[in-house]
Motif scaffolding. Structure first.
Motif, PDB file in Angstrom:
ATOM      1  N   GLU A   1      -7.322   5.443  -9.803  1.00 23.35           N
ATOM      2  CA  GLU A   1      -8.762   5.288  -9.561  1.00 23.35           C
ATOM      3  C   GLU A   1      -9.272   3.913  -9.975  1.00 23.35           C
ATOM      4  O   GLU A   1     -10.275   3.438  -9.444  1.00 23.35           O
ATOM      5  CB  GLU A   1      -9.534   6.392 -10.282  1.00 23.35           C
ATOM      6  N   ALA A   2      -8.570   3.257 -10.905  1.00 22.86           N
ATOM      7  CA  ALA A   2      -8.976   1.918 -11.361  1.00 22.86           C
ATOM      8  C   ALA A   2      -8.406   0.809 -10.482  1.00 22.86           C
ATOM      9  O   ALA A   2      -8.666  -0.363 -10.729  1.00 22.86           O
ATOM     10  CB  ALA A   2      -8.549   1.711 -12.810  1.00 22.86           C
ATOM     11  N   GLY A   3      -7.628   1.179  -9.452  1.00 24.02           N
ATOM     12  CA  GLY A   3      -7.137   0.182  -8.517  1.00 24.02           C
ATOM     13  C   GLY A   3      -5.643  -0.036  -8.477  1.00 24.02           C
ATOM     14  O   GLY A   3      -5.162  -0.886  -7.721  1.00 24.02           O
ATOM     15  N   ALA A   4      -4.877   0.729  -9.251  1.00 19.28           N
ATOM     16  CA  ALA A   4      -3.415   0.593  -9.180  1.00 19.28           C
ATOM     17  C   ALA A   4      -2.930   1.031  -7.805  1.00 19.28           C
ATOM     18  O   ALA A   4      -3.480   1.956  -7.208  1.00 19.28           O
ATOM     19  CB  ALA A   4      -2.742   1.438 -10.263  1.00 19.28           C
TER      20      ALA A   4
ATOM     21  N   GLU B   1      -1.020  15.007 -20.727  1.00 15.65           N
ATOM     22  CA  GLU B   1      -1.850  13.850 -20.421  1.00 15.65           C
ATOM     23  C   GLU B   1      -1.377  13.107 -19.171  1.00 15.65           C
ATOM     24  O   GLU B   1      -2.122  12.301 -18.597  1.00 15.65           O
ATOM     25  CB  GLU B   1      -1.856  12.864 -21.603  1.00 15.65           C
ATOM     26  N   LEU B   2      -0.164  13.358 -18.736  1.00 12.03           N
ATOM     27  CA  LEU B   2       0.452  12.637 -17.612  1.00 12.03           C
ATOM     28  C   LEU B   2      -0.424  12.604 -16.360  1.00 12.03           C
ATOM     29  O   LEU B   2      -0.715  11.511 -15.854  1.00 12.03           O
ATOM     30  CB  LEU B   2       1.839  13.214 -17.310  1.00 12.03           C
ATOM     31  N   PRO B   3      -0.873  13.722 -15.816  1.00 12.02           N
ATOM     32  CA  PRO B   3      -1.680  13.652 -14.587  1.00 12.02           C
ATOM     33  C   PRO B   3      -2.991  12.894 -14.779  1.00 12.02           C
ATOM     34  O   PRO B   3      -3.439  12.182 -13.876  1.00 12.02           O
ATOM     35  CB  PRO B   3      -1.947  15.112 -14.218  1.00 12.02           C
ATOM     36  N   ARG B   4      -3.589  13.013 -15.944  1.00 13.71           N
ATOM     37  CA  ARG B   4      -4.848  12.311 -16.202  1.00 13.71           C
ATOM     38  C   ARG B   4      -4.629  10.801 -16.270  1.00 13.71           C
ATOM     39  O   ARG B   4      -5.450  10.031 -15.777  1.00 13.71           O
ATOM     40  CB  ARG B   4      -5.475  12.819 -17.503  1.00 13.71           C
ATOM     41  N   LEU B   5      -3.529  10.378 -16.881  1.00 16.46           N
ATOM     42  CA  LEU B   5      -3.245   8.951 -16.996  1.00 16.46           C
ATOM     43  C   LEU B   5      -2.934   8.335 -15.632  1.00 16.46           C
ATOM     44  O   LEU B   5      -3.452   7.271 -15.290  1.00 16.46           O
ATOM     45  CB  LEU B   5      -2.096   8.718 -17.971  1.00 16.46           C
ATOM     46  N   THR B   6      -2.097   8.985 -14.840  1.00 15.21           N
ATOM     47  CA  THR B   6      -1.750   8.419 -13.535  1.00 15.21           C
ATOM     48  C   THR B   6      -2.967   8.391 -12.612  1.00 15.21           C
ATOM     49  O   THR B   6      -3.170   7.421 -11.881  1.00 15.21           O
ATOM     50  CB  THR B   6      -0.580   9.170 -12.877  1.00 15.21           C
TER      51      THR B   6
ATOM     52  N   SER C   1      -6.550  -6.007 -15.367  1.00 15.92           N
ATOM     53  CA  SER C   1      -7.336  -5.611 -16.540  1.00 15.92           C
ATOM     54  C   SER C   1      -8.078  -4.286 -16.348  1.00 15.92           C
ATOM     55  O   SER C   1      -8.230  -3.523 -17.299  1.00 15.92           O
ATOM     56  CB  SER C   1      -8.298  -6.722 -16.948  1.00 15.92           C
ATOM     57  N   ALA C   2      -8.552  -3.980 -15.147  1.00 18.22           N
ATOM     58  CA  ALA C   2      -9.269  -2.713 -14.932  1.00 18.22           C
ATOM     59  C   ALA C   2      -8.325  -1.523 -15.100  1.00 18.22           C
ATOM     60  O   ALA C   2      -8.704  -0.495 -15.678  1.00 18.22           O
ATOM     61  CB  ALA C   2      -9.905  -2.689 -13.542  1.00 18.22           C
TER      62      ALA C   2
ATOM     63  N   GLU D   1       0.821  -1.209   0.000  1.00 15.70           N
ATOM     64  CA  GLU D   1       0.000   0.000   0.000  1.00 15.70           C
ATOM     65  C   GLU D   1       0.858   1.263   0.000  1.00 15.70           C
ATOM     66  O   GLU D   1       0.409   2.329  -0.423  1.00 15.70           O
ATOM     67  CB  GLU D   1      -0.977   0.008   1.189  1.00 15.70           C
ATOM     68  N   LEU D   2       2.114   1.142   0.440  1.00 12.63           N
ATOM     69  CA  LEU D   2       2.999   2.307   0.473  1.00 12.63           C
ATOM     70  C   LEU D   2       3.490   2.710  -0.913  1.00 12.63           C
ATOM     71  O   LEU D   2       4.060   3.791  -1.085  1.00 12.63           O
ATOM     72  CB  LEU D   2       4.171   2.058   1.420  1.00 12.63           C
ATOM     73  N   LEU D   3       3.230   1.872  -1.917  1.00 16.37           N
ATOM     74  CA  LEU D   3       3.563   2.257  -3.288  1.00 16.37           C
ATOM     75  C   LEU D   3       2.727   3.462  -3.721  1.00 16.37           C
ATOM     76  O   LEU D   3       3.142   4.234  -4.586  1.00 16.37           O
ATOM     77  CB  LEU D   3       3.352   1.086  -4.245  1.00 16.37           C
ATOM     78  N   ALA D   4       1.562   3.627  -3.121  1.00 19.75           N
ATOM     79  CA  ALA D   4       0.744   4.806  -3.415  1.00 19.75           C
ATOM     80  C   ALA D   4       1.501   6.069  -3.036  1.00 19.75           C
ATOM     81  O   ALA D   4       1.467   7.071  -3.754  1.00 19.75           O
ATOM     82  CB  ALA D   4      -0.584   4.732  -2.669  1.00 19.75           C
TER      83      ALA D   4
END
Length: 166
Positions: free
Chosen positions: A111-114, A101-106, A137-138, A80-83
């Motif tokens: 938000e998808a669970g990374a 596009e960088l901030p939108r992609l990260t 996949s998400a 969880e500390l990778l966040a």
């Protein structure tokens, strides 16, 4: 970069006065990364030019703390500390100027669970950490959707860190 290629696993290296130190440890079993690889070449020299000569002290202190706790978290299995590790104040804010596009992609990946997402080096690849046992996949779909929404063509790849070097 050479130390990581030669040693494999996770490698922390630093120029210390007259020498370079590199310490490696095994990447955790099952940790994976979703990569978004845009069809855009960002020259390292150009991406270095956008970096300021000085940064606010609070940003430097915050980044050092995030790196320390993030690396220790990886070594201890505290994924969880990778966040925290992947939130940057020293280069991503500046590199998002030529790479808007960088901030939108990260954000889409998180938000998808990374566990965390970041710009790999000077760019242009985005890397998103996926916890062991989680389905990537998400995150992969979210990166594709956001890139499409930005008009940024590219491809995705799902990879795992290698503990063997060259």
């Amino acid at each position: 970069n050479a130390a990581a290629v030669l040693l494999g696993g996770f490698v922390v290296s630093a120029q210390l006065a007259d020498r370079v130190e590199a310490i490696r440890f095994d990447a955790p079993d099952g940790l994976r990364c979703v990569l978004y690889i845009p069809n855009r070449h960002l020259a390292t020299e150009e991406m270095r030019r956008v970096l300021p000569g000085e940064v606010p002290l609070r940003h430097a202190v915050e980044n050092v703390g995030r790196v320390a706790i993030g690396v220790a978290g990886i070594a201890a299995g505290r994924f969880e500390l990778l966040a925290d590790l992947t939130v940057d104040r020293l280069h991503e804010p500046y590199r998002s100027i030529p790479y808007p596009e960088l901030p939108r992609l990260t954000l889409a990946a998180r938000e998808a669970g990374a566990l965390g997402a970041f710009l790999s080096g000077a760019g242009s690849t985005i890397c998103a950490f996926i916890a062991p046992g989680d389905d990537p996949s998400a995150v992969e779909a979210a990166l594709r959707r956001e890139a499409d929404a930005c008009g940024l063509s590219g491809r995705t790849a799902i990879v795992a860190p290698r503990n063997r070097g060259a």
